[in-house]
Structures are given as C-alpha cells and as structure tokens.
Design a protein around this motif. Structure first.
Motif, PDB file in Angstrom:
ATOM      1  N   PRO A 183       0.224  -1.569   0.044  1.00 22.81           N
ATOM      2  CA  PRO A 183       0.152   0.042   0.074  1.00 22.81           C
ATOM      3  C   PRO A 183       0.893   1.492  -0.009  1.00 22.81           C
ATOM      4  N   TRP A 184       1.887   1.341   1.071  1.00 24.81           N
ATOM      5  CA  TRP A 184       2.672   2.259   0.867  1.00 24.81           C
ATOM      6  C   TRP A 184       3.426   2.561  -0.656  1.00 24.81           C
ATOM      7  N   ILE A 185       4.020   1.137  -1.182  1.00 25.03           N
ATOM      8  CA  ILE A 185       4.531   2.044  -2.336  1.00 25.03           C
ATOM      9  C   ILE A 185       3.642   2.749  -3.648  1.00 25.03           C
ATOM     10  N   ASN A 186       2.365   2.006  -3.629  1.00 20.66           N
ATOM     11  CA  ASN A 186       1.158   2.787  -4.702  1.00 20.66           C
ATOM     12  C   ASN A 186       0.651   3.755  -3.683  1.00 20.66           C
ATOM     13  N   LEU A 187       0.447   4.370  -3.075  1.00 24.77           N
ATOM     14  CA  LEU A 187       0.424   5.314  -2.852  1.00 24.77           C
ATOM     15  C   LEU A 187       1.888   5.912  -2.874  1.00 24.77           C
ATOM     16  N   MET A 188       3.080   6.023  -2.929  1.00 23.06           N
ATOM     17  CA  MET A 188       3.717   6.733  -3.218  1.00 23.06           C
ATOM     18  C   MET A 188       4.322   7.090  -4.858  1.00 23.06           C
ATOM     19  N   TYR A 189       4.124   5.898  -5.422  1.00 25.19           N
ATOM     20  CA  TYR A 189       3.658   6.195  -7.149  1.00 25.19           C
ATOM     21  C   TYR A 189       2.375   7.281  -7.376  1.00 25.19           C
ATOM     22  N   GLU A 190       1.017   6.950  -6.873  1.00 26.50           N
ATOM     23  CA  GLU A 190      -0.512   8.176  -7.150  1.00 26.50           C
ATOM     24  C   GLU A 190       0.192   9.565  -6.855  1.00 26.50           C
ATOM     25  N   GLU A 191       1.447   9.600  -5.893  1.00 24.58           N
ATOM     26  CA  GLU A 191       1.597  11.353  -5.371  1.00 24.58           C
ATOM     27  C   GLU A 191       2.658  11.439  -6.381  1.00 24.58           C
ATOM     28  N   MET A 192       3.387  10.986  -6.216  1.00 21.84           N
ATOM     29  CA  MET A 192       4.761  11.081  -7.256  1.00 21.84           C
ATOM     30  C   MET A 192       4.477  11.642  -8.818  1.00 21.84           C
ATOM     31  N   MET A 224      -0.636  18.207   6.701  1.00 20.06           N
ATOM     32  CA  MET A 224      -0.639  16.767   5.725  1.00 20.06           C
ATOM     33  C   MET A 224      -2.431  16.158   6.088  1.00 20.06           C
ATOM     34  N   LYS A 225      -2.469  15.773   6.930  1.00 21.54           N
ATOM     35  CA  LYS A 225      -3.823  15.165   7.349  1.00 21.54           C
ATOM     36  C   LYS A 225      -4.527  15.506   6.775  1.00 21.54           C
ATOM     37  N   ARG A 226      -4.824  17.019   6.856  1.00 24.70           N
ATOM     38  CA  ARG A 226      -6.377  17.119   5.350  1.00 24.70           C
ATOM     39  C   ARG A 226      -5.913  17.263   3.829  1.00 24.70           C
ATOM     40  N   LYS A 227      -5.050  17.466   4.266  1.00 30.39           N
ATOM     41  CA  LYS A 227      -4.626  17.329   2.472  1.00 30.39           C
ATOM     42  C   LYS A 227      -4.381  16.292   1.867  1.00 30.39           C
ATOM     43  N   HIS A 228      -3.757  15.275   2.211  1.00 29.96           N
ATOM     44  CA  HIS A 228      -3.087  13.824   2.151  1.00 29.96           C
ATOM     45  C   HIS A 228      -3.218  13.034   3.335  1.00 29.96           C
ATOM     46  N   PRO A 229      -4.811  12.684   3.781  1.00 35.42           N
ATOM     47  CA  PRO A 229      -4.938  11.969   4.843  1.00 35.42           C
ATOM     48  C   PRO A 229      -4.797  10.697   4.549  1.00 35.42           C
ATOM     49  N   ASP A 230      -4.400   9.825   3.595  1.00 42.22           N
ATOM     50  CA  ASP A 230      -3.963   8.844   3.124  1.00 42.22           C
ATOM     51  C   ASP A 230      -2.250   8.364   3.266  1.00 42.22           C
ATOM     52  N   ILE A 231      -0.928   9.310   3.357  1.00 45.29           N
ATOM     53  CA  ILE A 231      -0.237   9.562   3.308  1.00 45.29           C
ATOM     54  C   ILE A 231       0.229   9.691   4.428  1.00 45.29           C
ATOM     55  N   TYR A 232      -0.586  10.709   5.476  1.00 46.31           N
ATOM     56  CA  TYR A 232      -0.413  11.284   6.415  1.00 46.31           C
ATOM     57  C   TYR A 232      -0.608   9.528   8.065  1.00 46.31           C
ATOM     58  N   SER A 240       2.420   8.043   9.438  1.00 47.12           N
ATOM     59  CA  SER A 240       2.264   7.546  11.315  1.00 47.12           C
ATOM     60  C   SER A 240       2.569   6.053  11.312  1.00 47.12           C
ATOM     61  N   LYS A 241       1.631   5.484  10.845  1.00 52.76           N
ATOM     62  CA  LYS A 241       1.994   4.092  11.054  1.00 52.76           C
ATOM     63  C   LYS A 241       3.779   4.083  11.008  1.00 52.76           C
ATOM     64  N   CYS A 242       4.239   4.408  10.446  1.00 53.47           N
ATOM     65  CA  CYS A 242       5.593   4.080  10.257  1.00 53.47           C
ATOM     66  C   CYS A 242       6.655   4.990  11.185  1.00 53.47           C
ATOM     67  N   PHE A 243       6.276   6.310  11.781  1.00 56.94           N
ATOM     68  CA  PHE A 243       6.749   7.245  13.015  1.00 56.94           C
ATOM     69  C   PHE A 243       5.665   6.782  14.456  1.00 56.94           C
ATOM     70  N   THR A 244       4.894   6.431  13.904  1.00 54.30           N
ATOM     71  CA  THR A 244       3.482   6.885  15.597  1.00 54.30           C
ATOM     72  C   THR A 244       3.714   5.161  15.685  1.00 54.30           C
ATOM     73  N   PRO A 245       3.589   4.507  15.849  1.00 55.68           N
ATOM     74  CA  PRO A 245       3.085   2.765  15.519  1.00 55.68           C
ATOM     75  C   PRO A 245       2.345   2.194  16.508  1.00 55.68           C
ATOM     76  N   GLN A 246       2.057   2.796  17.754  1.00 57.42           N
ATOM     77  CA  GLN A 246       1.311   2.810  18.583  1.00 57.42           C
ATOM     78  C   GLN A 246      -0.435   3.147  17.669  1.00 57.42           C
ATOM     79  N   ASN A 247      -0.179   4.274  16.944  1.00 53.99           N
ATOM     80  CA  ASN A 247      -1.150   4.582  15.777  1.00 53.99           C
ATOM     81  C   ASN A 247      -1.921   3.115  15.098  1.00 53.99           C
TER      82      ASN A 247
END
Length: 217
Positions: free
Chosen positions: A152-161, A197-205, A209-216
C-alpha cells in the motif's frame, strides 16, 4: 524549539532531552569553518530524535559523524561560490560519505525557523538513514513499516509522485524525482506541517503515522 517538542508532555520533554544527550555522546559533530555552538548541536540532535522518538531504543548505527558547513555546498564540499556543481543542502550515508552526514548551517536553521514551507533538511537526511537501516535506501523503510503496509505504501508513493510531476500536489517537486526522495520529502511535511498533511493528504498521513508513531497503527 520545534513544534514537535512543544506538543510533548513534561515527562516526554525530559525523555526527548535525554535522547538528544545520548545522541550527542554517540555521534561526533565536526564544524568546518565554523565555531561550534550549542544551538547547532541542539538542532542536529533534535532533527535526529524527532523521527525516531517513538522508538526508545533507536540508535543510528549507520552514522558516526555529522559535518556542518557554513553554506550550501557541492559534491566536493566546496561552498560560498567556490567550485562547480549543484548546490546541496544536505547529504547522508552514500559513497565516500558512508557513516557521515553533511549539512549546511543555513539549511539546518531554516528548518526550525520557517513555519510554513514544509522544509527541514536535517530531518530529511536523518529519514534517509532510517530508510537505509534495512540495507537499502529505497523509500521503503522496512525497519519501521509493517510488512502488510509495504505494498500500500508503494502504491501511495507512485500515485502521489505522478500528481507531483503533473503539478497537482503541494508536496514539493523534489519528492517526485524518486521513491527515495518522496519518502524523505513526505516525512519533512509530516513533521513540519502535520495538521496540513492530515487534511490535504490523509492517506499519506495515516501511512506515515504507522511508520513513525506505530502505536497508532
């Protein structure tokens, strides 16, 4: 101090400072044509700890020295009008600079002074080192991202790139040049302007969050 630090509770602030101190005891900072200042060291250490704050045992095992230069530089570390080549704001962990990070002082300070441009060069470079912890700088931080989220992260990256390269995104253009740079540029945005970012790019945000704040996650 950064927005990140100001959001922390008192006990977390103390832990953040202890993490910074431990970083500065482990990593050498080399000042080139600069006087060493406490503020420079604090900003470098803050940049290191912000993205890994939720990982209390984290150590940058792929870093030994941070070199601070007065201004933007070229590949030969020439600056202030000397030498040729593109101007570089920061560089980490590749080629002859393995286990080293090079930063310009002006970029280091800009990342904490400017509150609107989603730019923080030092955090960008530390995110490259986080990316490299799995053995490859490829925009896929497998050390901090669960296996189930990689595709899912790779797909998000390519879409936003693609949107970046069509000038349809507010993520800066450099993020559209490669997966490597997209991850680091998006992380700058995440830590500098998280609400935006949370407002404009919720999926990337959510994915960051899963990367950097894994408890979320």
């Amino acid at each position: 101090m950064s927005r990140f630090f100001k959001k922390l509770e008192q006990r977390e602030r103390l832990f953040f400072k202890l993490r910074m101190q431990a970083f500065l005891e482990e990593i050498e900072i080399e000042f080139i044509e600069l006087e060493a200042t406490e503020l420079d060291a604090v900003l470098i250490a803050s940049s290191a700890i912000i993205p890994v704050f939720q990982f209390p045992d984290w150590h940058y095992s792929n870093l030994k020295t941070v070199i601070l230069l007065p201004a933007h530089f070229n590949i030969d570390l020439e600056f202030e009008g000397h030498g040729n080549g593109r101007r570089i704001f920061g560089m980490a962990g590749t080629g002859k600079w393995n286990n080293k990070m090079i930063l310009s002082k002006e970029s280091l300070h800009h990342g904490f002074k400017n509150k609107t441009d989603k730019l923080n060069t030092a955090i960008h470079e530390f995110v490259h080192l986080i990316d490299k912890m799995d053995g490859a700088i490829d925009g896929i931080p497998e050390v901090i991202l669960d296996q189930v989220n990689i595709v899912p992260w790779i797909n998000l990256m390519y879409e936003e790139m693609e949107r970046i390269n069509k000038d349809k995104s507010d993520i800066r253009n450099y993020g559209g040049t490669s997966k490597i740079e997209f991850f680091a540029v998006a992380a700058e945005y995440f830590f500098s302007r998280s609400k935006l970012m949370k407002r404009k790019h919720p999926d990337i945000y959510q994915m960051l969050s899963k990367c950097f704040t894994p408890q979320n996650s």
